[in-house]
Design a protein around this motif. Structure first.
Motif, PDB file in Angstrom:
ATOM      1  N   GLU A 299      -4.317  -3.527  -0.314  1.00 26.22           N
ATOM      2  CA  GLU A 299      -3.318  -3.419   0.659  1.00 26.22           C
ATOM      3  C   GLU A 299      -3.069  -1.983   0.381  1.00 26.22           C
ATOM      4  N   GLU A 300      -2.115  -1.693   1.712  1.00 30.22           N
ATOM      5  CA  GLU A 300      -1.861   0.014   1.417  1.00 30.22           C
ATOM      6  C   GLU A 300      -0.914   0.395   0.151  1.00 30.22           C
ATOM      7  N   ASP A 301       0.264  -0.574  -0.219  1.00 30.47           N
ATOM      8  CA  ASP A 301       0.651  -0.177  -1.305  1.00 30.47           C
ATOM      9  C   ASP A 301      -0.261  -0.171  -2.587  1.00 30.47           C
ATOM     10  N   GLU A 302      -0.925  -1.113  -2.422  1.00 28.05           N
ATOM     11  CA  GLU A 302      -2.185  -1.161  -3.752  1.00 28.05           C
ATOM     12  C   GLU A 302      -2.894   0.151  -3.689  1.00 28.05           C
ATOM     13  N   ALA A 303      -3.379   0.518  -2.479  1.00 30.01           N
ATOM     14  CA  ALA A 303      -4.194   1.803  -2.387  1.00 30.01           C
ATOM     15  C   ALA A 303      -3.228   3.020  -2.822  1.00 30.01           C
TER      16      ALA A 303
END
Ligand code: AVI
Length: 339
Positions: free
Chosen positions: A183-187
């Protein structure tokens, strides 16, 4: 750190097994949480037991799965340029440090380019699947007598403290569109973690899959031989084996549409009937309605702008981009932002 360290191949291979005392607990907790939400999800990190890693290797050879071939094409064309851009041309060989190395097949191109330039090339590979990692590292060292290597069996976070930096510039690799599974926050979290571990002169190469005709993307995740389906359902088999579950893989259908709003493939398993699944180890019963779907993976496809934005949020900047001639895939070199 209580890592188990082993030497092999006349001391050319160090193997570090980072203990994961919470490994089983977090596996249980994540699965239980994912299955208890209104929209059920299973985390894709758990695809990669040894059978899952084997199936993924098979996926990379499928005619529809263009990602691996395109990335290989870019490496064949530009490995030398990448090493030069890292700044090592005249000086010392960078240490090549790969997150999620899998079989290290594509990395061979980069390693060969490095070995043809410098003596004393060192490769560090980090992978969660320890046995798989050990086998591929041994093969690698048998094929390249000049190479020395470290294998770290750990998740990415667990590996960070084991990495010894500072002695020479490092070229970190996060290839194969692995970042697309976040997910974007994980990236942003992953890139920030690498940035914090970076010394001056270190760089990070990231392989990303680019936005293109959805039909091409969907074919890559719905192959005619059914390998991706087997890969998807292997997660159910793994849960059955490790959590005393009774998922019937035949009672679920593989579904992997491209979702344009999110610019990603969403891989799902759709229940073919009303059913109740028991996970005895978790003391859990989960009801599925016919047609209800459970998300098992996302695979993001980027525009170069969207990717640069994520990179910026992590305090890094895109320094250079290489693509294949069709612009289906890209490898970006990231460096510390101007702060
Ligand atoms: C590992 N990862 C980049 C693959 C992808 O394309 O997102 C995993 C995969 N899932 C289905 N096929 C391949």
């Amino acid at each position: 750190l209580e890592s188990e360290l082993k030497e092999d191949r006349e001391g050319r291979l160090r193997f570090v097994q980072v203990p994961q005392p919470k490994g089983r607990d977090s596996f249980c907790a994540t699965i239980a949480r994912g299955l208890s939400q209104p929209e059920k999800t299973l985390p894709s990190v758990y695809f990669y037991d040894s059978e899952g890693s084997r199936l993924f290797e098979q996926i990379t050879r499928l005619p529809e799965y263009y990602l691996t071939r395109k990335e290989q094409e870019i490496l064949d064309l530009y490995s030398g340029d990448m090493l030069a851009a890292q700044g090592g041309e005249a000086g010392v060989a960078p240490e090549i440090v790969e997150f999620g190395s899998g079989s290290s097949k594509k990395t061979r191109t980069l390693l060969e380019a490095a070995l043809s330039r410098w003596r004393g090339v060192h490769y560090t590979a980090i992978d969660i699947s320890g046995d798989f990692l050990k086998a591929s590292m041994r093969r690698l060292l048998d094929d390249y007598p000049e190479l020395t290597a470290t294998g770290i069996a750990a998740d990415y976070e667990g590996a960070m403290p084991v990495l010894e930096g500072g002695r020479r510039p490092r070229l970190f690799l996060f290839m194969g569109s692995n970042i697309g599974n976040f997910e974007e926050d994980e990236a942003v979290g992953f890139l920030s973690m690498v940035r914090r571990g970076m010394a001056k002169g270190d760089r990070l190469l990231v392989g990303i899959d680019l936005v293109k005709d959805p039909a091409i993307i969907e074919a890559a995740y719905n192959d005619s031989a059914g390998v991706t389906e087997a890969f998807n359902k292997n997660l159910l088999r793994r849960i059955n084996a490790e959590l005393e579950g009774n998922f019937d893989p035949e009672a679920f259908q593989h579904h992997a549409p491209f979702v344009p709003e999110a610019s990603r493939i969403e891989m799902r398993l759709v229940s073919l009937r009303d059913q109740v699944v028991k996970l005895r180890d978790l003391d859990l019963e989960i009801g599925f309605r016919q047609g209800e779907s459970m998300r098992t993976e996302i695979s993001t496809k980027y525009t170069l702008d969207a990717f640069a934005e994520i990179v910026g949020k992590a305090g890094l900047q895109v320094e250079q981009i290489w693509t294949d001639p069709d612009q289906w895939f890209a490898i970006a070199m990231l460096g510390p932002g101007a702060v």
